[in-house]
Write a protein that holds these residues in place. Structure first.
Motif, PDB file in Angstrom:
ATOM      1  N   LEU A  75      -2.193 -14.672  -4.015  1.00 30.41           N
ATOM      2  CA  LEU A  75      -0.914 -13.990  -3.705  1.00 30.41           C
ATOM      3  C   LEU A  75      -0.916 -12.921  -4.785  1.00 30.41           C
ATOM      4  N   PRO A  76      -0.885 -13.037  -6.223  1.00 32.08           N
ATOM      5  CA  PRO A  76      -0.825 -11.954  -7.024  1.00 32.08           C
ATOM      6  C   PRO A  76      -2.079 -10.825  -6.863  1.00 32.08           C
ATOM      7  N   SER A  77      -3.273 -11.471  -6.619  1.00 27.06           N
ATOM      8  CA  SER A  77      -4.445 -10.662  -6.278  1.00 27.06           C
ATOM      9  C   SER A  77      -4.226  -9.684  -5.065  1.00 27.06           C
ATOM     10  N   ILE A  78      -3.443 -10.336  -3.999  1.00 24.09           N
ATOM     11  CA  ILE A  78      -3.295  -9.499  -2.750  1.00 24.09           C
ATOM     12  C   ILE A  78      -2.352  -8.466  -3.126  1.00 24.09           C
ATOM     13  N   ALA A  79      -1.487  -8.709  -3.748  1.00 28.37           N
ATOM     14  CA  ALA A  79      -0.470  -7.835  -3.921  1.00 28.37           C
ATOM     15  C   ALA A  79      -0.862  -6.446  -4.910  1.00 28.37           C
ATOM     16  N   ALA A  80      -1.754  -7.102  -5.859  1.00 27.41           N
ATOM     17  CA  ALA A  80      -2.287  -5.941  -6.789  1.00 27.41           C
ATOM     18  C   ALA A  80      -3.332  -5.054  -6.207  1.00 27.41           C
ATOM     19  N   ILE A  81      -4.422  -5.593  -5.413  1.00 26.32           N
ATOM     20  CA  ILE A  81      -5.310  -5.043  -4.645  1.00 26.32           C
ATOM     21  C   ILE A  81      -4.457  -3.930  -3.715  1.00 26.32           C
ATOM     22  N   CYS A  82      -3.465  -4.452  -3.184  1.00 26.48           N
ATOM     23  CA  CYS A  82      -2.648  -3.601  -1.987  1.00 26.48           C
ATOM     24  C   CYS A  82      -2.001  -2.543  -2.830  1.00 26.48           C
ATOM     25  N   GLY A  83      -1.660  -2.319  -4.234  1.00 25.04           N
ATOM     26  CA  GLY A  83      -0.903  -1.534  -4.939  1.00 25.04           C
ATOM     27  C   GLY A  83       0.358  -1.649  -5.521  1.00 25.04           C
ATOM     28  N   ALA A  84       0.909  -3.023  -5.286  1.00 26.63           N
ATOM     29  CA  ALA A  84       2.164  -3.252  -5.723  1.00 26.63           C
ATOM     30  C   ALA A  84       2.296  -2.807  -7.505  1.00 26.63           C
ATOM     31  N   VAL A  85       3.343  -2.362  -7.731  1.00 23.08           N
ATOM     32  CA  VAL A  85       3.648  -1.613  -9.276  1.00 23.08           C
ATOM     33  C   VAL A  85       4.109  -3.013 -10.243  1.00 23.08           C
ATOM     34  N   TYR A  86       4.666  -3.820  -9.402  1.00 21.93           N
ATOM     35  CA  TYR A  86       5.021  -5.135 -10.402  1.00 21.93           C
ATOM     36  C   TYR A  86       4.639  -6.154  -9.671  1.00 21.93           C
ATOM     37  N   VAL A  87       3.741  -7.160 -10.612  1.00 23.79           N
ATOM     38  CA  VAL A  87       3.288  -8.437  -9.987  1.00 23.79           C
ATOM     39  C   VAL A  87       3.645  -9.715 -10.808  1.00 23.79           C
ATOM     40  N   ALA A  88       4.165 -10.799 -10.585  1.00 24.71           N
ATOM     41  CA  ALA A  88       4.171 -11.754 -11.440  1.00 24.71           C
ATOM     42  C   ALA A  88       4.318 -13.053 -10.532  1.00 24.71           C
ATOM     43  N   ARG A  89       4.250 -14.175 -11.514  1.00 26.84           N
ATOM     44  CA  ARG A  89       4.256 -15.674 -10.660  1.00 26.84           C
ATOM     45  C   ARG A  89       4.871 -16.642 -11.792  1.00 26.84           C
ATOM     46  N   TRP A  90       5.927 -17.242 -11.468  1.00 27.50           N
ATOM     47  CA  TRP A  90       6.646 -18.295 -12.281  1.00 27.50           C
ATOM     48  C   TRP A  90       6.837 -19.380 -11.629  1.00 27.50           C
ATOM     49  N   LEU A  91       7.074 -20.532 -12.276  1.00 29.90           N
ATOM     50  CA  LEU A  91       7.303 -21.818 -11.680  1.00 29.90           C
ATOM     51  C   LEU A  91       8.722 -21.712 -11.253  1.00 29.90           C
ATOM     52  N   GLY A 109       9.323   1.382  -6.353  1.00 33.14           N
ATOM     53  CA  GLY A 109       8.421   1.022  -5.694  1.00 33.14           C
ATOM     54  C   GLY A 109       8.277  -0.593  -5.255  1.00 33.14           C
ATOM     55  N   PHE A 110       6.997  -0.683  -4.907  1.00 36.93           N
ATOM     56  CA  PHE A 110       6.936  -2.340  -4.230  1.00 36.93           C
ATOM     57  C   PHE A 110       6.710  -3.260  -5.340  1.00 36.93           C
ATOM     58  N   SER A 111       7.609  -4.240  -5.419  1.00 29.25           N
ATOM     59  CA  SER A 111       7.325  -5.331  -6.486  1.00 29.25           C
ATOM     60  C   SER A 111       7.364  -6.708  -5.830  1.00 29.25           C
ATOM     61  N   PHE A 112       6.551  -7.610  -6.700  1.00 31.36           N
ATOM     62  CA  PHE A 112       6.507  -8.924  -5.939  1.00 31.36           C
ATOM     63  C   PHE A 112       6.412  -9.951  -7.135  1.00 31.36           C
ATOM     64  N   ARG A 143       0.747  -1.274   0.057  1.00 32.54           N
ATOM     65  CA  ARG A 143       0.137  -0.064   0.095  1.00 32.54           C
ATOM     66  C   ARG A 143       0.891   1.317  -0.030  1.00 32.54           C
ATOM     67  N   ARG A 144       2.118   1.204   0.886  1.00 31.02           N
ATOM     68  CA  ARG A 144       2.754   2.404   0.915  1.00 31.02           C
ATOM     69  C   ARG A 144       3.737   2.488  -0.197  1.00 31.02           C
ATOM     70  N   ASN A 145       3.894   1.636  -1.043  1.00 30.52           N
ATOM     71  CA  ASN A 145       4.710   1.535  -2.250  1.00 30.52           C
ATOM     72  C   ASN A 145       6.161   1.747  -1.810  1.00 30.52           C
ATOM     73  N   ILE A 146       6.595   0.915  -0.863  1.00 33.74           N
ATOM     74  CA  ILE A 146       7.913   0.972  -0.357  1.00 33.74           C
ATOM     75  C   ILE A 146       8.933   0.532  -1.498  1.00 33.74           C
ATOM     76  N   ASP A 147      10.007   1.006  -1.608  1.00 35.49           N
ATOM     77  CA  ASP A 147      10.873   0.526  -2.754  1.00 35.49           C
ATOM     78  C   ASP A 147      11.631  -0.636  -2.431  1.00 35.49           C
ATOM     79  N   LEU A 148      10.712  -1.773  -2.353  1.00 34.72           N
ATOM     80  CA  LEU A 148      11.298  -3.209  -1.996  1.00 34.72           C
ATOM     81  C   LEU A 148      10.960  -4.159  -3.164  1.00 34.72           C
TER      82      LEU A 148
END
Ligand code: SF4
Length: 289
Positions: free
Chosen positions: A166-182, A201-204, A120-125
């Motif tokens: 998890l991608p949905s939680i990240a997206a809803i909370c405001g992450a600027v980058y969201v991906a999922r891979w094996l 910003g916050f990437s996941f 939500r804060r979009n901390i650079d992590l």
């Protein structure tokens, strides 16, 4: 007797970023965490970062051991608290490149509250979450990411709960980058880590990884190789799809890809503009429709 010069020819190209004195590692044969670490090392090498200003933070659990194996400034923190530690580091010294590498039990079952607020804060992590769908290290108990119906030590007849998307939680909370891979797809993973780490910003990035020892064994998913092949067979790449589609459930293919790649002001950028915000609080002014 004359000492022989140390032969370095046997060194692996990735050894510089590993604490080789800590090897052999604790992970089981066929565990997906190692591939995720290998991809992360490829990314770090490609980024050509100043390693004196690069920090990795992990929580507790099998994936929590990553911080101890990477040859960076590493913090192996308390359970569920990797993100607040990382936030503190970044705020104390914004010049640092800080990333979190931990498991689903640590980041979401115990530390979920920290995740949602950092996004939500979009901390650079950058947060890398290895999702092995159970608490592997402590014996394979149910986690917030165990699929419905799956057997664990604490759900011997099958899990009756619904796992997090998890991608949905990240997206809803405001992450600027969201991906999922094996974990199998190390090149895609490394590319995704690169994109995440170069994004302000916050990437996941969620890494779906087999845990053959506890999750796989209890659910009769076969050998480690059979298990990851099963995951691959039952997955589909759908870049840009809405994260409502990334739920993990029986009868539905596991959706992989890059789902969010956007931008908005980071927490530190917001702080630097705090004075300008004075008097613009919603809904102070009546707005036109
Ligand atoms: Fe990997 Fe599972 Fe073994 Fe932990 S218990 S190291 S997650 S295979």
């Amino acid at each position: 007797m004359k000492k022989k010069a140390k032969d370095k020819s046997h060194r692996h190209p990735k050894d510089d970023l590993l604490r080789t004195s800590r090897i052999p590692h604790i992970w089981c044969p066929g565990c997906g965490i190692g591939s995720a670490v290998s991809a992360a090392i490829s990314t770090l090498q490609k980024l050509e970062l100043d390693y004196d200003k690069t920090v990795v933070v992990s929580g507790i659990g099998c994936t929590g051991r990553v911080a101890g194996y990477l040859n960076l400034d590493s913090f192996h923190t308390t359970h569920g608290r990797a993100i607040p530690f990382a936030t503190g580091l970044k705020l104390a010294n914004p010049q640092l490149k800080v990333f979190v590498f931990s498991g689903d039990g640590d980041l979401f079952s115990i530390g979920g509250n920290h995740f949602i607020h950092a996004a939500r804060r979009n901390i650079d992590l950058t947060v890398i979450c290895v999702n092995n769908m159970n608490y592997g290290m402590t014996g394979g108990q149910v986690s917030a990411n165990t699929p419905t119906g799956a057997k664990t030590t604490t759900t011997p007849f099958g899990n009756t709960e619904t796992p997090f998307n998890l991608p949905s939680i990240a997206a809803i909370c405001g992450a600027v980058y969201v991906a999922r891979w094996l974990s199998l797809e190390v090149r895609r993973l490394a590319q995704s880590f690169y994109e995440a780490m170069t994004k302000p910003g916050f990437s996941f990035v969620e890494v779906i990884a087999p845990c053959p020892t506890t999750f796989g064994r209890r659910n009769r998913l076969g050998s480690p190789l059979e298990m990851i092949k099963l995951y691959q067979k039952n997955s589909v790449i759908r870049n840009g799809v809405h994260t409502d589609e990334t739920v993990i459930q029986e009868g539905k293919k596991l959706v992989l890809g890059k789902f969010i790649d956007t931008q908005r002001p980071t927490f530190l950028e917001g702080l630097s503009k705090a004075k300008q915000l004075k008097g613009t609080m919603w809904p102070k002014k009546e707005l036109a429709e």
